[in-house]
Design a protein around this motif. Structure first.
Motif, PDB file in Angstrom:
ATOM      1  N   GLU A 281       0.848  -1.190   0.196  1.00 51.54           N
ATOM      2  CA  GLU A 281       0.052  -0.071   0.028  1.00 51.54           C
ATOM      3  C   GLU A 281       0.927   1.040  -0.143  1.00 51.54           C
ATOM      4  OE1 GLU A 281      -3.332   1.978  -0.356  1.00 51.54           O
ATOM      5  OE2 GLU A 281      -3.259  -0.019  -0.236  1.00 51.54           O
ATOM      6  N   CYS A 282       0.816   2.024  -1.131  1.00 49.00           N
ATOM      7  CA  CYS A 282       1.484   3.380  -1.188  1.00 49.00           C
ATOM      8  C   CYS A 282       3.065   2.958  -1.025  1.00 49.00           C
ATOM      9  CB  CYS A 282       0.954   4.520  -0.218  1.00 49.00           C
ATOM     10  SG  CYS A 282       1.563   6.239  -0.653  1.00 49.00           S
TER      11      CYS A 282
ATOM     12  N   TYR B  45       0.652   4.337  -9.131  1.00 55.69           N
ATOM     13  CA  TYR B  45       0.209   2.683 -10.025  1.00 55.69           C
ATOM     14  C   TYR B  45      -0.387   1.948  -9.237  1.00 55.69           C
ATOM     15  CZ  TYR B  45       3.412   5.274 -13.103  1.00 55.69           C
ATOM     16  OH  TYR B  45       4.263   6.180 -13.935  1.00 55.69           O
ATOM     17  N   SER B  46      -1.830   1.789  -9.052  1.00 55.59           N
ATOM     18  CA  SER B  46      -2.461   0.868  -8.447  1.00 55.59           C
ATOM     19  C   SER B  46      -2.301  -0.562  -9.089  1.00 55.59           C
ATOM     20  CB  SER B  46      -3.861   0.967  -8.073  1.00 55.59           C
ATOM     21  OG  SER B  46      -3.750   2.061  -7.166  1.00 55.59           O
ATOM     22  N   ILE B  47      -1.677  -1.650  -8.796  1.00 58.08           N
ATOM     23  CA  ILE B  47      -1.360  -2.764  -9.539  1.00 58.08           C
ATOM     24  C   ILE B  47      -2.192  -3.869  -8.976  1.00 58.08           C
ATOM     25  CG2 ILE B  47       0.306  -4.388 -10.651  1.00 58.08           C
ATOM     26  CD1 ILE B  47       2.441  -2.226 -10.099  1.00 58.08           C
ATOM     27  N   ASN B  48      -3.119  -4.384  -9.607  1.00 58.68           N
ATOM     28  CA  ASN B  48      -3.871  -5.555  -9.480  1.00 58.68           C
ATOM     29  C   ASN B  48      -3.607  -6.795 -10.231  1.00 58.68           C
ATOM     30  OD1 ASN B  48      -5.669  -7.303  -8.160  1.00 58.68           O
ATOM     31  ND2 ASN B  48      -7.196  -6.446  -9.440  1.00 58.68           N
ATOM     32  N   VAL B  49      -2.884  -7.740  -9.506  1.00 60.68           N
ATOM     33  CA  VAL B  49      -2.360  -8.877 -10.409  1.00 60.68           C
ATOM     34  C   VAL B  49      -3.336 -10.165  -9.713  1.00 60.68           C
ATOM     35  CG1 VAL B  49      -0.738 -10.489 -10.815  1.00 60.68           C
ATOM     36  CG2 VAL B  49      -0.078  -8.304  -9.860  1.00 60.68           C
ATOM     37  N   GLU B  50      -4.002 -10.503 -11.029  1.00 55.18           N
ATOM     38  CA  GLU B  50      -4.928 -11.836 -10.865  1.00 55.18           C
ATOM     39  C   GLU B  50      -4.159 -13.049 -11.089  1.00 55.18           C
ATOM     40  OE1 GLU B  50      -7.713 -11.143 -14.034  1.00 55.18           O
ATOM     41  OE2 GLU B  50      -8.895  -9.527 -12.717  1.00 55.18           O
ATOM     42  N   TYR B  51      -4.425 -14.095  -9.876  1.00 54.95           N
ATOM     43  CA  TYR B  51      -3.696 -15.264 -10.168  1.00 54.95           C
ATOM     44  C   TYR B  51      -4.742 -16.430  -9.845  1.00 54.95           C
ATOM     45  CZ  TYR B  51      -4.302 -15.239  -4.971  1.00 54.95           C
ATOM     46  OH  TYR B  51      -4.768 -15.472  -3.773  1.00 54.95           O
TER      47      TYR B  51
ATOM     48  N   ALA C 203      -3.814   3.939 -13.147  1.00 56.64           N
ATOM     49  CA  ALA C 203      -2.769   5.044 -12.834  1.00 56.64           C
ATOM     50  C   ALA C 203      -3.791   6.268 -12.359  1.00 56.64           C
ATOM     51  CB  ALA C 203      -2.208   5.504 -14.242  1.00 56.64           C
ATOM     52  N   LEU C 204      -2.983   6.961 -11.324  1.00 54.52           N
ATOM     53  CA  LEU C 204      -3.562   7.907 -10.879  1.00 54.52           C
ATOM     54  C   LEU C 204      -2.558   9.125 -10.645  1.00 54.52           C
ATOM     55  CD1 LEU C 204      -5.269   6.320  -7.766  1.00 54.52           C
ATOM     56  CD2 LEU C 204      -6.382   7.036 -10.048  1.00 54.52           C
ATOM     57  N   SER C 205      -3.319  10.455 -10.686  1.00 51.35           N
ATOM     58  CA  SER C 205      -2.130  11.672 -10.475  1.00 51.35           C
ATOM     59  C   SER C 205      -2.437  12.065  -9.313  1.00 51.35           C
ATOM     60  CB  SER C 205      -2.635  12.675 -11.578  1.00 51.35           C
ATOM     61  OG  SER C 205      -1.808  13.859 -11.473  1.00 51.35           O
ATOM     62  N   ARG C 206      -1.208  12.283  -8.311  1.00 53.18           N
ATOM     63  CA  ARG C 206      -1.387  12.693  -6.830  1.00 53.18           C
ATOM     64  C   ARG C 206      -0.253  13.502  -6.370  1.00 53.18           C
ATOM     65  NH1 ARG C 206      -2.942   7.086  -3.564  1.00 53.18           N
ATOM     66  NH2 ARG C 206      -5.032   6.788  -4.329  1.00 53.18           N
ATOM     67  N   ASP C 207      -0.388  14.680  -6.066  1.00 53.74           N
ATOM     68  CA  ASP C 207       0.515  15.519  -5.552  1.00 53.74           C
ATOM     69  C   ASP C 207       1.071  14.975  -4.078  1.00 53.74           C
ATOM     70  OD1 ASP C 207       2.169  17.599  -5.424  1.00 53.74           O
ATOM     71  OD2 ASP C 207       0.688  19.238  -5.056  1.00 53.74           O
ATOM     72  N   THR C 208       1.770  13.876  -4.208  1.00 53.75           N
ATOM     73  CA  THR C 208       2.171  12.981  -2.950  1.00 53.75           C
ATOM     74  C   THR C 208       3.195  13.881  -2.469  1.00 53.75           C
ATOM     75  OG1 THR C 208       1.564  11.271  -3.970  1.00 53.75           O
ATOM     76  CG2 THR C 208       2.593  10.865  -2.103  1.00 53.75           C
ATOM     77  N   GLN C 209       3.344  13.776  -1.217  1.00 54.78           N
ATOM     78  CA  GLN C 209       4.549  14.524  -0.412  1.00 54.78           C
ATOM     79  C   GLN C 209       5.136  13.456   0.425  1.00 54.78           C
ATOM     80  OE1 GLN C 209       5.358  17.998  -0.743  1.00 54.78           O
ATOM     81  NE2 GLN C 209       3.476  17.877  -2.135  1.00 54.78           N
ATOM     82  N   ILE C 210       6.350  13.686   0.751  1.00 50.03           N
ATOM     83  CA  ILE C 210       7.247  12.722   1.756  1.00 50.03           C
ATOM     84  C   ILE C 210       7.240  12.873   2.982  1.00 50.03           C
ATOM     85  CG2 ILE C 210       9.552  11.753   1.918  1.00 50.03           C
ATOM     86  CD1 ILE C 210       8.295  10.784  -0.578  1.00 50.03           C
TER      87      ILE C 210
ATOM     88  N   TYR D  81       7.179   9.206  -7.094  1.00 51.94           N
ATOM     89  CA  TYR D  81       6.474   8.165  -7.827  1.00 51.94           C
ATOM     90  C   TYR D  81       6.105   7.028  -6.747  1.00 51.94           C
ATOM     91  CZ  TYR D  81       7.299   9.746 -12.478  1.00 51.94           C
ATOM     92  OH  TYR D  81       7.210  10.591 -13.644  1.00 51.94           O
ATOM     93  N   THR D  82       4.742   6.481  -6.781  1.00 49.56           N
ATOM     94  CA  THR D  82       4.564   5.523  -5.566  1.00 49.56           C
ATOM     95  C   THR D  82       3.557   4.538  -6.232  1.00 49.56           C
ATOM     96  OG1 THR D  82       2.601   6.748  -5.044  1.00 49.56           O
ATOM     97  CG2 THR D  82       4.453   6.936  -3.945  1.00 49.56           C
ATOM     98  N   TYR D  83       3.499   3.441  -5.634  1.00 53.57           N
ATOM     99  CA  TYR D  83       2.503   2.376  -6.346  1.00 53.57           C
ATOM    100  C   TYR D  83       2.069   1.267  -5.023  1.00 53.57           C
ATOM    101  CZ  TYR D  83       6.495  -1.189  -5.626  1.00 53.57           C
ATOM    102  OH  TYR D  83       7.615  -2.024  -4.977  1.00 53.57           O
ATOM    103  N   SER D  84       0.873   0.657  -5.442  1.00 52.40           N
ATOM    104  CA  SER D  84       0.387  -0.195  -4.522  1.00 52.40           C
ATOM    105  C   SER D  84       0.189  -1.416  -5.298  1.00 52.40           C
ATOM    106  CB  SER D  84      -0.805   0.441  -4.167  1.00 52.40           C
ATOM    107  OG  SER D  84      -0.943   1.470  -3.435  1.00 52.40           O
TER     108      SER D  84
END
Length: 628
Positions: free
Chosen positions: A109-110, A179-185, A202-209, A236-239
């Protein structure tokens, strides 16, 4: 297809083609599934960025994922290019490893991918322009391309649309940096798991650290707009989410190969079959009625007063097999076209039988190149036989031209277009090493095989005509307008083009919109229809010309069927103005350059079919009459 009975072969082939088209469950032998255990590493690779759109395409250029202008996150130790097939390279695939970390069954998550340095003004402008041009990222997991859910506007069905949007353009470009990655297995009985689907939102977010060094993610975070003043840093982040799926590995491509409008495919096939039935009826009427009556009258020996020896197509029996102008050029073109017919037919057979699955990236292009090289022997053999039949004696030049003309044109054109790709820094530019490998394959395989084919072609006895050719050419009477060369050629070529133009729409969508072509079964049947249509329309027009005492059939037969390539180019021009919104010179040159090559190959293929069908027809009918 030897296992098919003679009576039921057509039906079985039709069902086989439809079965392949609808199930898409065949895989190339040797491509085995990958089994993963819990927490096992599942690599995510990145491919080139490609333009994509559901409306109008704005560019035809592709770019490397790690092009310095994009400033994407890189893996530790730098990106490493993955091994690819020849066809994959030629089609612009450039696959690298990535910093994404996916472990089977482990949700994330994030997770922070990286934080870039301030992006320079020029690069920020370039990225925003790519967003405006609707570019998409291409991720690959276990051989499956990442996709997003799209909805069919006609049916309302949801399907997997390949690609991940670089950004959204609603007046102002917003860069997608999460990028919210959903992998189906699919889980097997022995606790092994197989990847059967990859969805990325894919989402656009003004993410801060945060102070702890972790990204602060929130659904309410506003969109991130890349400033063009050189001050923007991108986080850049991903879930990652793992979802169990009932889809088995053998049918995992079904979701990707959604038929957007299957009724158009069926309409295309029905349209083609109707044209063939119409032409077949016309040819049958000529062969069974007119020709049979003509031959009976010409061969009549009892009632001499009813014999009309000086009437109709028999009148030109002493000139019909006269050598045409430029026999060298004609023989080389017919040979090259025969090579393309063999290559296309065998490639489609392999594809229909499931040997060229999309799971083996670049397999179709690789097989086409290999078959083209191997069937150089057919080009040499057919060219030699036709040239010798027409009385040619420059056999060394014929061998050289048969081996080098078409490959030389293709190599020269692609090399020239490759400079445009290099100048635009596109990933579609073929590397120098690959170009050298192609030329080496041509010199080592194609040229010797073509020479061997020419050798056997010249060694065989000359094709004998059933009637002798007069020394003095017969004068051709004035022809009506519709039987003159240019009008008759372009009128006749409409039918071959009409049998394929609907399927051509899907092929061009696949090429320019970077979509997987899924209708191989339909394409195989349409190809058969095209061959039959070219044969029948040239035979029909040839008969009409002979009845008008015009015996110059060789080039006219070739051009009548070959002009279908001219209509393909016209259709490409129409497609450019209706489906594309290109505003750069490089993309325009590339589009019309590749379209010209496709049209040329189509002309050579159909022209060879038309000429050989007409030659066979004339040999048969003039062998059926008695000539003093």
């Amino acid at each position: 297809m030897k296992f098919l009975t003679k009576a039921g072969s057509s039906t079985a082939l039709f069902l086989l083609a439809l079965g392949v088209t609808n199930t898409n469950a065949f895989y190339l032998p040797g491509v085995a599934p990958n089994d993963y255990t819990d927490n096992g590493n599942v690599p995510l690779y990145v491919n080139s960025l490609t333009p994509t759109s559901n409306q109008q395409l704005k560019s035809v250029l592709a770019y490397d994922y790690y092009d310095p202008r994009f400033h994407f996150c890189q893996p530790e130790g730098g990106p490493q290019e993955q091994s690819e097939s020849l066809g994959s390279i030629l089609f612009g695939d450039r696959i690298f490893n990535s910093p994404f970390e996916l472990f089977m069954g482990k949700n994330e998550e994030c997770k922070l991918l990286c934080k870039t340095k301030a992006i320079p003004k020029e690069d920020a402008q370039y990225i925003n322009q790519c967003i405006a041009d609707t570019y998409a990222l291409n991720f690959v997991v276990d051989g499956l391309p990442a996709a997003h859910i799209a909805k069919d506007e006609r049916t309302g069905d949801e399907y997997y649309n390949i690609g991940v949007r670089l950004g959204e353009n609603d007046g102002t470009a917003a860069l997608n940096n999460h990028y919210s990655i959903n992998v189906e297995y699919h889980e097997l009985a022995d606790d092994k798991k197989r990847v059967v689907g990859v969805l990325v939102n894919a989402l656009s977010r003004d993410t801060q650290i945060g102070k702890d060094g972790n990204p602060i993610c929130s659904p309410d975070t506003p969109a991130f707009h890349l400033k063009e003043d050189g001050s923007s840093e991108v986080v850049y982040t991903y879930s990652v989410t793992w979802t169990s799926s009932p889809t088995v590995w053998a049918t995992r491509w079904d979701n990707y190969l959604h038929v957007v409008d299957p009724s158009i495919h069926w309409f295309s096939l029905v349209n083609s079959i109707v044209i063939v039935l119409f032409l077949t009826g016309m040819v049958a009427m000529i062969l069974l009625r007119a020709l049979h009556k003509d031959i009976s009258r010409y061969n009549a020996v009892e009632a001499q007063e009813d014999v009309q020896e000086d009437y109709g197509w028999k009148l030109v029996h002493g000139d019909v097999f006269r050598a045409p102008a430029r026999p060298m050029l004609l023989s080389v073109m017919v040979g090259s076209g025969s090579q393309l017919v063999a290559m296309t037919a065998l490639t489609l057979v392999f594809a229909v039988l499931g040997f060229l699955s999309p799971s083996n990236r670049g397999a179709l292009a690789t097989v086409m190149v290999i078959f083209f090289m191997i069937f150089g022997c057919i080009s040499g053999y057919v060219s030699a036989r036709i040239y010798k039949m027409n009385g040619g004696d420059k056999w060394k030049l014929n061998i050289l031209l048969a081996a080098t003309t078409l490959p030389g044109i293709l190599m020269s054109t692609f090399s020239a277009l490759n400079f445009f790709l290099i100048g635009s820094k596109s990933s579609g530019a073929v590397p120098f090493g690959t170009m050298v490998a192609l030329i080496s394959i041509w010199l080592v395989i194609s040229v010797p095989l073509s020479a061997v084919g020419s050798y056997f072609g010249f060694r065989k006895a000359k094709i004998e005509h059933p009637v002798r050719t007069n020394q003095i050419p017969r004068q051709i009477p004035d022809q009506p307008f519709y039987l003159r060369p240019i009008p008759s050629i372009f009128m006749g070529a409409i039918l071959p083009f009409g049998s394929i133009f609907l399927e051509l729409y899907f092929i061009m969508n696949s090429i320019w919109f970077h979509r997987i072509y899924y209708g191989i079964g339909f394409l195989f049947l349409v190809f058969v229809v095209l061959i039959v249509t070219c044969s029948e329309v040239t035979i029909l027009l040839c008969y009409f010309h002979l009845c008008s005492e015009d015996y110059h059939w060789s080039w006219r037969a070739y051009m009548t069927a070959g002009a279908a390539g001219f209509y393909v180019f016209l259709y490409s021009t129409l497609y450019y103005f209706t489906k594309l919104d290109i505003n750069s010179l490089t993309s325009t040159v590339l589009y019309f350059g590749y379209s010209g090559v496709i049209s040329l190959l189509c002309s050579l293929l159909t022209g060879a079919v038309g000429y050989l069908a007409c030659l066979f027809f004339l040999q048969r009918i003039f062998a059926s009459i008695k000539v003093d």
